[in-house]
Each structure stands twice: as C-alpha cells, then as structure tokens.
Design a protein around this motif. Structure first.
Motif, PDB file in Angstrom:
ATOM      1  N   LYS A  31     -23.440 -32.654  61.061  1.00 20.88           N
ATOM      2  CA  LYS A  31     -24.124 -33.733  60.351  1.00 20.88           C
ATOM      3  C   LYS A  31     -24.387 -34.940  61.255  1.00 20.88           C
ATOM      4  O   LYS A  31     -25.149 -35.829  60.890  1.00 20.88           O
ATOM      5  N   ARG A  34     -30.956 -32.184  53.253  1.00 20.77           N
ATOM      6  CA  ARG A  34     -30.517 -33.516  53.678  1.00 20.77           C
ATOM      7  C   ARG A  34     -31.007 -34.617  52.755  1.00 20.77           C
ATOM      8  O   ARG A  34     -30.522 -35.739  52.812  1.00 20.77           O
ATOM      9  N   SER A  72     -23.793 -28.554  53.239  1.00 19.35           N
ATOM     10  CA  SER A  72     -24.679 -29.081  54.266  1.00 19.35           C
ATOM     11  C   SER A  72     -24.632 -28.236  55.530  1.00 19.35           C
ATOM     12  O   SER A  72     -25.662 -27.934  56.119  1.00 19.35           O
ATOM     13  N   TRP A  78     -19.800 -31.059  51.805  1.00 19.11           N
ATOM     14  CA  TRP A  78     -20.317 -30.912  53.171  1.00 19.11           C
ATOM     15  C   TRP A  78     -20.354 -29.466  53.630  1.00 19.11           C
ATOM     16  O   TRP A  78     -21.079 -29.122  54.546  1.00 19.11           O
TER      17      TRP A  78
END
Length: 574
Positions: free
Chosen positions: A377, A335, A93, A90
C-alpha cells in the motif's frame, strides 16, 4: 485429484483462480477451436500441511466483575479491536493489488479464512536462489510470482475451461507475472512472460519425490506447472532470469470468476464492438462487448482475461496488454475504497480470495497477507509499471512460439535484479543515515575491480587502476586493485559486508560521485569492494544520470494510471 494443483476446492470450487488466465498450450481461450497444439507431459505432487494459523484477538467481555448487561440494558460486550478489522480490510487491498483477490470480514472469520488458503513448496528446483542485496538503508526488494493455472479439476473449472479432452490432465501455468516491490517501497514493477516462451526447464523434484530431469531441449514455459507444481514454475523463472522469487500466488478459472463477482466488476475499455471467436467461426473466448467502457465481472471478466482472438494482432502479447489493463483498472477500483466498506461485501471477498489462493508457506495466513499489504500500500498507483518480457518469434517448427529478445530481455531482468525502477524515475526518498560514521578516509581499505565487460565488449584495460588512482587522490591511501575478479557488471556499485562498514562505503561513493543508492550490503564480499561497471568505461568522473536506466521499448511498459482502450481487430467486430 492428482498433482499439487489438481485438488478441488470447497467454496466456489476456486482452488487457484487464474489472475488473467491465458489459454492452455493446446487451446487458446479454453480450447474452443484455436488451433494450437497442446504440449504433452505429466507431473504430480502432493499437498503439504500448512503452518498453524496466526492467532487473532477474540471478542472481549465487559469489565471484570460486571454482568453481561450494562446500563440501559444494553450489552457491555465491546466491539472487536479496530486493529483486527484493519488487518482484514487490508488483506483485501493486497490481494486486489495482486489481482488474485481481496478479502476481509469480521474477526470471527479469521481462523476460517486461514483454513481456506492452500499451501505448496516455494521452489522445487535444485538450485539455491541468491539472496537479495540490501540498499544503503538496509532494505531489500520483494518479488512475488503470480501464476494462473488452467486446471480442469472441478466441475466449475471444466464448465469454464471447456476442452473435455483435457479433463483430469495436469494443469499448465498459462499466466505468469512477476511483481517486484522495490526495496524502498517507492515503486512496483510487473513483468509478464508470454505463455509461448521457449526455455530450458530446470530439474524439479515434486513433493511426492518424483524427479523431473532438466530438459535438454527448449520447452514451452507453461509446462513448468506439470513438473511437480508451482514450485517448478518458480524454479524455471529463476533459471531464466536469475531473479530471486520470495513468494508465489496461484489461482484458477473458477477463482477468477468468484473474485470478479465478489469485487463487483472491473471497468475495461475497447475502441470498437468486439466478439471474440475462432477463425472457423467457433472457439475464441466468447467475449462480446460494445465500444467504450464496460464493468466486467464473473465469467465475462474471465473472457476478457483469456481473449486472444479479437485484440490487436491476436497474439499472446496483445492478450498480456489486455491483462495489464484489467490489473491496473482493478487496482484503481479497489483503492477508491468503495467496495471495502460494506461488511457483507468484505465477507464475500474474504471467502472468494482465500478459497481461490494457493500460496507458498511463507504467505499461508491472513496475518502474513496483511503484512504484505502493509508494504504494497506504500506504492502510489502512478509508480506501478506493467511490462512484458521482450521477445522475438521463433522459426521453423517453433514458428509462433517466442524467445527472450537478446539484450533487451536480459536488460529488463537485470533492472529487476538490481532494483532499478521500470518507470525511469529515481527514488526521492532520502536514504537512512548509517549508524556508524565513516572512519578517516586514509584508514578505509577499498578493493577496486574492473567490471566494465559487457555481452558484446571485453573489459576496458586499466579501468580499475584508473579509479584506484582517483581514490588515492581523494585521500584513500589504502585503495588497491582486485585483479582476480573481472566479471562484468552493468552499473558501478560499492558493496560492504556489515553495518559497521556502511558509513565507510558511503564515503567511498561520495568521493567518486556515485549515487548512494548504488551502495549495498552484500555477503559476497569480506570488505569494501568497488566494482567499476559498464556504465563507467570512459575515463573521468562517474557519469551520473539525472534519473535511472531506461526500460527497453520492447517491454511495452504501461503506467498504473493509464486508462486506454484495447484496440479491436476489425475481423472480430460486430
């Protein structure tokens, strides 16, 4: 290297990859003959040591008392916890969402990655930033300033940036974007400030003690970085917008290239063949693409982000639009998850991202970046809105420079300050019910003030008294008028100082038809305070709209799911 942003890096020489590196003040697209004049000035600062890295779980051996070899001769050593892998995955991300990078590999790299990240002071200004006002659920927004540095402090940056006459000069903050994550995490707004924006610089004190006094004349905004480092860019933003900045992230030329390579390319689109070159046949970014969609990476990605000559009218505003397209496209690409499943790619992404970043000390570990990722997120792509500060061109000696557009710019800044979604959609998330129910309305004390004044109009006489009367008719016998505070406020709101009064404040809002989203906790009040805003200048019930305030058209808002093509100027096609 002198200055807090003038240090060379160790991996890929990307100390601060610029997100979408616009051009130096005196040289668009790397000073290859653009014709602008570079502003003078200097500034320096020293680096500061980072905080101790967060500790992560290491390898686990087999059960106590057993040998390292288990049944069938296979090692009984267990794989690292999935939680750690999730943290690192993550991280990629969040950095992708910020267009500053992405990263994640095995747990063995955790401490190494922490050591890659460079840290600086959050703000070097002499003004304390105001605290966020919490929403009815006690949540607060998060504001992150993205800074693109044009430092020519390493061989890689010098090769990519050109402009030999500027080698070793203090860097400029040629890309500045504010990411606003809403308090309820339902939406994300991005506000770009053109690097040609003229403003008054605040006083800044560099980490080494050098003092840069406040400017008495307008100065180009990208010069903030040379006044001690990114902390002065943060201070300049706060001076202009009044928006609290919680964190910053900064990258440079080499960082953009290394990140784009690690990611594997980002799809961008042009409506015609484009070749970016200067008016004299030289210069420009050098970007050359065929009509349609192309996956750009490496130096070509940097060219896209720096292109001025070739898009639309050749202005910073067109360049910002192209940067927004890249940013949206990169978010969508990451994504999909296709680039986050290969351990080798994640390792490359980790090195590129952490080496490229310079951050404030509140984001100085992988774990802290992971925590930020967990928040980011939550926002769906369709709730991401890109915008540019509404502006007008200057005249005379400042012709070609831009200034905040009166009314529109302040409206945009205020919407961010007040956590109003730029996409015009009201939050569908239900507010959390207060732990303490409201007292009987007759026992709730409410101070009503007249905040109906605007920049163009004075306060409406008697409005606080009118609303006080409405409250008393609803049973709020202890409602009073606060005649001492008539400062204007755009939206009507109810403030309360502590959790035990939250239910009472919501009861006040409910009685008048004020949305619960406009009930906020604040340390500025000692009791429940109702500010009658400029949106309720007329008598009668509160005029509730179906959605939220509309973003000024001059902000050029773009949705995160838009997949348009950049319009190519006919003079720059082939």
């Amino acid at each position: 290297m002198g200055g807090p942003v003038g240090r060379s890096s160790t991996s890929g020489e990307g100390t601060r990859s610029r997100v979408q590196h616009a051009d130096r003040d005196g040289g668009d697209e790397g000073r290859y003959g653009d014709g602008d004049t570079r502003e003078s000035g200097d500034g320096s600062g020293s680096g500061t040591e980072g905080k101790a890295a967060a500790q992560g779980p290491g390898r686990r051996s087999g059960p106590r008392g057993r040998s390292s070899r288990g049944r069938s001769g296979r090692s009984s050593r267990r794989a690292p916890k999935s939680g750690k892998r999730r943290v690192l995955r993550w991280v990629s991300s969040v950095l992708a969402l910020l267009i500053l990078g992405a990263g994640g590999a095995g747990y063995l790299y955790y401490e190494h990655l922490n050591g890659n990240i460079k840290k600086e002071d959050l703000t070097l200004g002499d003004k304390q930033m105001a605290d966020h006002k919490a929403n009815a659920a006690g949540q607060t927004p998060l504001n992150i300033l993205l800074i693109g540095s044009d430092a020519r402090d390493s061989k890689a940056n010098q090769k990519l940036g050109g402009a030999k006459e500027t080698f070793g000069s203090p860097p400029l903050a040629d890309v500045q974007m504010l990411l606003h994550l809403s308090a309820d995490r339902s939406n994300l707004s991005v506000v770009s400030m053109p690097r040609d924006t003229m403003l008054k610089m605040p006083k800044c004190t560099a980490p080494d003690g050098e003092v840069f006094p406040a400017s008495t004349q307008d100065v180009q905004t990208n010069q903030s970085l040379r006044r001690g480092g990114p902390g002065c860019t943060v201070a300049a933003w706060y001076e202009l917008t009044g928006i609290r900045i919680d964190h910053f992230m900064m990258i440079d030329f080499a960082g953009v290239v290394s990140m784009a390579d690690a990611i594997g390319g980002v799809p961008v689109c042009v409506d015609a063949n484009i070749l970016s070159r200067g008016a004299n046949g030289r210069g420009g970014s050098g970007l050359k693409l065929e009509e349609g969609t192309t996956y750009v990476k490496g130096e070509q990605a940097l060219q896209w982000l720096r292109t001025r000559y070739g898009f639309e009218d050749g202005s910073d505003l067109a360049r910002a639009k192209a940067q927004h397209q890249y940013m949206n496209s990169m978010v969508r690409e990451l994504r999909k998850g296709t680039k986050l499943t290969d351990p080798g790619k994640l390792m490359n992404l980790a090195e590129a991202a952490t080496t490229a970043l310079t951050v404030d000390k509140g984001l100085d570990t992988v774990k802290k970046l992971y925590d930020l990722a967990e928040e980011l997120k939550k926002v769906p792509t369709k709730r991401i809105t890109m915008s540019t500060m509404p502006n007008v061109y200057g005249t005379g000696t400042n012709s070609g420079r831009v200034y905040p557009k009166a009314g529109d710019a302040e409206q945009l800044f205020r919407m961010v300050r007040e956590d109003v979604p730029l996409d015009g959609k009201a939050s569908k998330r239900k507010p959390v019910e207060p732990k303490d129910p409201s007292a009987p309305v007759g026992e709730i004390a409410v101070a009503v003030r007249n905040g109906t004044a605007t920049d163009a109009l004075g306060p409406v006489s008697g409005r606080a008294g009118d609303v006080e009367k409405l409250l008393k008719e609803a049973g709020f016998a202890k409602a009073t008028v606060d005649a001492g505070n008539v400062a204007g406020t755009a939206r009507t709101g109810v403030l309360y100082p502590s959790a035990e009064l939250e239910g009472d404040a919501q009861a006040v809002a409910k009685a008048l038809g004020i949305p619960v989203s406009q009930v906020k906790r604040s340390t500025d009040v000692s009791g429940i305070s109702l500010a009658v805003g400029a949106d309720w200048r007329d008598e009668g019930v509160y005029p509730v709209s179906k959605g939220t305030e509309k973003t000024p058209e001059s902000a050029g808002a773009q949705n995160g799911e838009e997949k348009g093509c950049m319009k190519v100027n006919p003079q720059y096609t082939w």
